[in-house]
Design a protein around this motif. Structure first.
Motif, PDB file in Angstrom:
ATOM      1  N   CYS A 253       4.685   2.406  -3.445  1.00 24.57           N
ATOM      2  CA  CYS A 253       4.108   1.805  -2.239  1.00 24.57           C
ATOM      3  C   CYS A 253       5.213   1.477  -1.235  1.00 24.57           C
ATOM      4  CB  CYS A 253       3.350   0.530  -2.604  1.00 24.57           C
ATOM      5  SG  CYS A 253       1.911   0.823  -3.652  1.00 24.57           S
TER       6      CYS A 253
ATOM      7  N   GLY B 132      -3.238   7.438  -8.038  1.00 24.90           N
ATOM      8  CA  GLY B 132      -4.246   7.248  -6.994  1.00 24.90           C
ATOM      9  C   GLY B 132      -5.514   6.566  -7.452  1.00 24.90           C
TER      10      GLY B 132
ATOM     11  N   ASP C 159      -5.247   2.360  -4.173  1.00 29.35           N
ATOM     12  CA  ASP C 159      -4.425   2.669  -2.990  1.00 29.35           C
ATOM     13  C   ASP C 159      -3.336   1.636  -2.755  1.00 29.35           C
ATOM     14  OD1 ASP C 159      -6.108   4.941  -2.117  1.00 29.35           O
ATOM     15  OD2 ASP C 159      -7.616   3.369  -1.845  1.00 29.35           O
TER      16      ASP C 159
ATOM     17  N   TYR D 286       4.717   0.272   1.960  1.00 25.26           N
ATOM     18  CA  TYR D 286       4.345  -0.695   2.993  1.00 25.26           C
ATOM     19  C   TYR D 286       4.031  -2.040   2.339  1.00 25.26           C
ATOM     20  CZ  TYR D 286       3.760   3.526   5.802  1.00 25.26           C
ATOM     21  OH  TYR D 286       3.975   4.716   6.444  1.00 25.26           O
TER      22      TYR D 286
ATOM     23  N   THR E 220       0.817  -1.214   0.000  1.00 25.48           N
ATOM     24  CA  THR E 220       0.000   0.000   0.000  1.00 25.48           C
ATOM     25  C   THR E 220       0.848   1.261   0.000  1.00 25.48           C
ATOM     26  OG1 THR E 220      -0.161  -0.337   2.395  1.00 25.48           O
ATOM     27  CG2 THR E 220      -2.064  -0.970   1.092  1.00 25.48           C
ATOM     28  N   LYS E 221       0.197   2.359  -0.375  1.00 24.12           N
ATOM     29  CA  LYS E 221       0.892   3.652  -0.490  1.00 24.12           C
ATOM     30  C   LYS E 221       0.960   4.416   0.828  1.00 24.12           C
ATOM     31  CE  LYS E 221      -0.044   6.442  -3.863  1.00 24.12           C
ATOM     32  NZ  LYS E 221      -0.817   7.249  -4.831  1.00 24.12           N
ATOM     33  N   GLU E 222      -0.181   4.578   1.456  1.00 18.32           N
ATOM     34  CA  GLU E 222      -0.296   5.550   2.543  1.00 18.32           C
ATOM     35  C   GLU E 222      -0.232   4.974   3.952  1.00 18.32           C
ATOM     36  OE1 GLU E 222      -0.126   8.599   1.789  1.00 18.32           O
ATOM     37  OE2 GLU E 222      -0.474   8.435  -0.362  1.00 18.32           O
ATOM     38  N   LYS E 223      -0.684   3.728   4.119  1.00 15.39           N
ATOM     39  CA  LYS E 223      -0.691   3.187   5.487  1.00 15.39           C
ATOM     40  C   LYS E 223      -0.425   1.694   5.479  1.00 15.39           C
ATOM     41  CE  LYS E 223      -5.637   2.138   6.042  1.00 15.39           C
ATOM     42  NZ  LYS E 223      -6.787   2.273   6.929  1.00 15.39           N
TER      43      LYS E 223
END
Length: 324
Positions: free
Chosen positions: A222, A201, A204, A224, A151-154
């Motif tokens: 990404c 985007g 995600d 994560y 994943t990108k953000e979290k």
């Protein structure tokens, strides 16, 4: 005069026969991965072995990196005889060979060795043969490891972390059902378009094995990688029945033997590539998470229940779970 004509005709027929006998049969094989991938390297070795085994009567011509289209497009080319062989994920193949849906059932195998034992045994062979009704004959399984989320953000520590996230999946009903069961929003996108889709985007995150995550450079977007290892989706080597049926018994034997040898070689390469990929993405700043898999296993029990009325898939699930 008539006798001379007859002798000339017979000589011509003999020469044509000799030319046909000496003619090299070229098997065109395509795949969507780059030339550094273990799949391509194994195919190169397969080609060398086939040429040697056949005494130069057969050879492979390899088209990597989606030169001839996506995995689905390559399968369609096989069906009409415009391409001879390809490598596709069973997740794509399930659209042409229904029994392959079983591989999309999450947490089906206990470990890597268990998966190899099943794939190389009678259950694996039964599933491999299922595509023949759609003009696609399976010849063997390459290792594609276990698929996990990136994943990108979290980070994804628990299934709850997937809620609200758009996750790229293959064109596979079982893959979409799995992401939905875990709380995410499954979004089918072709492999070739995924890097841009992550950047922009459109999605995600995605899910795939370590070498694919690394070689695709998706780790640049990404940061994560959660090793929940939800599914083991092997790659499958497929030949179009139109091509297969044109081969002699000897040619079929040569080709199958070369495929079998390449399977062993590819699995060794894969293990090395997987370890390297995890080292390299971590060096590039990716956070690798090893979550509690039981949390994910609990969430996908509904998928098992969903197959209780499908006698074929349910039987395959039970055979795999109960196998030694």
């Amino acid at each position: 005069m008539q006798k001379i004509k007859l002798i000339t005709l017979l000589l011509t027929m003999v020469l044509v026969g000799c030319n046909e006998a000496n003619k090299t049969k070229t098997i065109k094989i395509a795949h969507g991965l780059n030339i550094e991938h273990s799949v391509h390297k194994a195919m190169v070795e397969m080609g060398k072995d086939l040429e040697k085994r056949s005494g130069g009567k057969m050879k492979l011509q390899i088209y990597p990196s989606q030169q001839l289209g996506s995995e689905r497009e390559c399968l369609e080319l096989l069906q009409i005889g415009s391409l001879d062989m390809t490598k596709v994920s069973v997740g794509v193949m399930e659209n042409f060979a229904p029994k392959m849906k079983v591989f999309g059932v999450p947490f089906l195998f206990r470990d890597r060795q268990h998966s190899f034992d099943v794939l190389d045994g009678p259950v694996g062979k039964e599933i491999l043969d299922d595509g023949e009704q759609y003009w696609l004959k399976g010849l063997g399984y390459y290792d594609a490891g276990s698929r996990s989320f990136y994943t990108k953000e979290k980070p994804i520590n628990t299934p709850e972390d997937l809620k609200g996230l758009k996750v790229r999946v293959m064109e596979s009903v079982t893959a979409m059902d799995m992401v939905k069961a875990l709380g995410g929003s499954a979004t089918p996108i072709s492999w070739g378009e995924l890097y841009t889709s992550l950047q922009q985007g459109v999605v995600d995150g995605a899910e795939n094995n370590p070498p694919s995550f690394y070689l695709s450079r998706h780790y640049e977007v990404c940061k994560y990688y959660s090793l929940d290892e939800h599914t083991v989706l092997p790659d499958v080597l497929v030949i179009g029945t139109e091509t297969w049926n044109k081969l002699s018994a000897q040619e079929k034997e040569w080709l199958q033997a070369s495929v079998d040898k390449s399977v062993v070689y590819q699995r060794t390469l894969w293990a090395e590539a997987e370890a390297e990929a995890l080292r390299e993405v971590e060096k590039a700043g990716v956070t690798i998470i090893r979550p509690d898999k039981t949390l994910f296993q609990e969430k996908v029990k509904s998928i098992y229940k969903g197959y209780e009325n499908d006698k074929v898939i349910n039987s395959l699930i039970n055979q795999i779970l109960e196998s030694n």
